[in-house]
Design an enzyme around this catalytic site. Structure first.
Site, PDB file in Angstrom:
ATOM      1  CG  ASP A  43      -2.012   1.042   1.146  1.00  8.70           C
ATOM      2  OD1 ASP A  43      -2.434   1.358   0.028  1.00  8.70           O
ATOM      3  OD2 ASP A  43      -2.438   1.527   2.205  1.00  8.70           O
ATOM      4  CG  HIS A  67      -7.815  -0.103  -5.747  1.00  6.68           C
ATOM      5  ND1 HIS A  67      -8.708   0.867  -5.385  1.00  6.68           N
ATOM      6  CD2 HIS A  67      -6.693   0.089  -4.986  1.00  6.68           C
ATOM      7  CE1 HIS A  67      -8.174   1.624  -4.432  1.00  6.68           C
ATOM      8  NE2 HIS A  67      -6.956   1.184  -4.184  1.00  6.68           N
TER       9      HIS A  67
END
Length: 490
Positions: free
Chosen positions: A206, A332
């Protein structure tokens, strides 16, 4: 005859800042700016303290903020020096603190006239218009603490859980002595994979693709390449002139906070189901999740590879040569950063929506097993037996924090126009479905399509790969992180 008048130049907000070579004006900016805005604070543990001021005690509340600004809050320059020292010596930076006010917070301080005029900030995330625009859950479905009127967020971070607890306890004592009411303390805890990269609870790296607003960070990224995608962004991406002070060099930023709960068990199970639909076997099964997220768990972009590479996650890529054959249009990372491929506006327009993400995972309920320690499986039946029972269904997630200069054009735009929009990207014409991770709203069956075989259009697409609903927004608020100059002069 020489003049004794000092010429004050304007800060160039249209470029990144070289902080190690900062001139006097730039140094004044950094010392007035709170840390965490231009660069993440880097602490592994946080306590996010949400509180409200005591009604009718504006003077006492302002005195509290002056004390916090003078003795506890971390300015951007100090934070950067701490980072530099850690890299050179390994010595910890110690405690970190950051403060942000809601619109209601300014009102409670009797300072509504000095609050930023941003309309979304003024209304707040609890406003029905905001809930409707973002397709957020109805407020009665938020966690009870976030249904309350919140005046302030005080973010405290440290190197260990115990040190963070001690820091938070000391700050809470200060707040309560000043008559404040603590609404909620939300803990954060960083997760890392074996390579030392930060991950979230689904197991994916992330924060790899962030706007870099410091020249020194850009110089580090240039070692891995900038030819296909530039992470270089100007200061105006996040900085806003602080309306609470006339000081030329005092800036703040809008802070968006959202608590996002992750149903890890359902998410990973659906990955396995899609691997079956695509007839993926053995190690290739990881490709199913990679096409949904846009990266493999180790951060390898699926647009560049059909397998995880196990190296520093690349960021120098775009979608010029990938018309959905490798990274689907609804993946995403493609939804929230189309890298010039969205089709609705020029690349410069797309880049204007970028936000600086500073989130951290949370575990309200401790995980049984770290994502890296889960057993490898070769089929869904083995997954159901050996892995599924060890995965949390609730109680874990991400404390999403992002800084931006215009909420409507950045955070809100990304969520509403990109992530929630089944017709984005606009080329080729959709529908493409919502973002499978953070998208909210109706996800019509068969809209999300995955290639039956990576980079082989002759094999067609599978239309039965709907993927959504595994992240649930539990509450949040819009804040403004004012300058230390403003806070010290209350």
């Amino acid at each position: 005859m020489h003049s004794n008048v000092t010429v004050i130049s304007e800060i160039n907000l249209d470029a990144p800042l070289a902080w190690t070579r900062a001139n006097l004006e730039e140094l004044r900016l950094l010392q007035s700016l709170q840390g965490n805005i231009l660069k993440g604070h880097g602490r592994d543990f946080t306590a996010n303290i949400f509180f409200k001021f005591d009604a009718g005690k504006e003077i006492q509340s302002r005195r509290l903020l002056r004390e916090l600004a003078n003795f506890h809050l971390t300015d951007a320059h100090r934070q950067l020096l701490e980072v530099k020292k850690f890299k050179e010596t390994g010595e910890s930076g110690g405690p970190f603190c950051h403060l942000a006010l809601s619109s209601k917070g300014y009102e409670a301080l009797g300072l509504a006239a000095q609050a930023p005029p941003d309309e979304d900030f003024q209304r707040g995330m609890q406003d029905p218009s905001s809930i409707d625009a973002l397709k957020d859950p109805a407020i009665e479905n938020w966690e009870s603490a976030f249904q309350e009127e919140i005046h302030c967020l005080l973010l405290a971070g440290h190197e260990s859980e115990n040190e963070t607890t001690e820091l938070a306890d000391a700050l809470v004592s200060l707040l309560e002595e000043a008559g404040c009411t603590i609404i909620h303390i939300q803990r954060g805890k960083a997760l890392f994979n074996a390579a030392g990269n930060g991950i979230e609870h689904f197991g994916y790296v992330d924060g790899r693709s962030q706007p870099l607003m410091l020249v020194e960070d850009v110089e580090g990224e240039s070692l891995v390449g900038l030819s296909r995608w530039s992470p270089v962004f100007p200061l105006k991406t996040v900085l806003v002139k602080d309306p609470g002070t006339s000081d030329t060099f005092s800036f703040g930023s809008f802070l968006v906070f959202r608590k996002l709960e992750q149903n890890v068990r359902a998410f990973k199970t659906r990955e396995q189901e899609i691997a079956d639909l695509l007839q993926l076997t053995e190690d290739d099964r990881e490709l199913a999740g990679a096409m949904i997220v846009g990266r493999f768990e180790d951060g390898t972009p699926v647009s560049l590879s059909d397998e995880a590479r196990g190296r520093m996650p690349p960021n120098n890529f775009n979608y010029v040569d990938d018309p959905g054959r490798r990274c689907p249009f609804h993946a995403h990372i493609r939804k929230v950063n189309p890298r010039g491929s969205g089709g609705a506006e020029p690349e410069d327009g797309e880049r204007s929506h970028a936000i600086a993400r500073r989130g951290i995972p949370y575990e309200d309920v401790a995980r049984c097993v770290h994502p890296d320690d889960l057993p490898e499986v070769t089929d869904i039946n083995q997954f159901i037996r050996q892995v599924q029972p060890q995965l949390p269904e609730d109680g874990v997630g991400l404390l999403f924090i992002a800084y931006n200069s215009v909420i409507a054009n950045q955070f809100k735009f990304i969520q509403r126009i990109w992530a929630n929009n089944t017709s984005f990207p606009v080329q080729p014409p959709g529908p493409h479905g919502i973002d499978p991770v953070i998208g909210q709203g109706v996800n019509t069956p068969n809209d999300q399509k995955l290639p039956n075989e990576w980079d082989n259009p002759d094999k067609g697409t599978n239309d039965n790969c709907s993927f959504s609903g595994f992240v649930r927004m539990k509450g949040g608020q819009y804040f403004f992180s004012p300058s230390l100059t403003f806070l010290k002069n209350l």
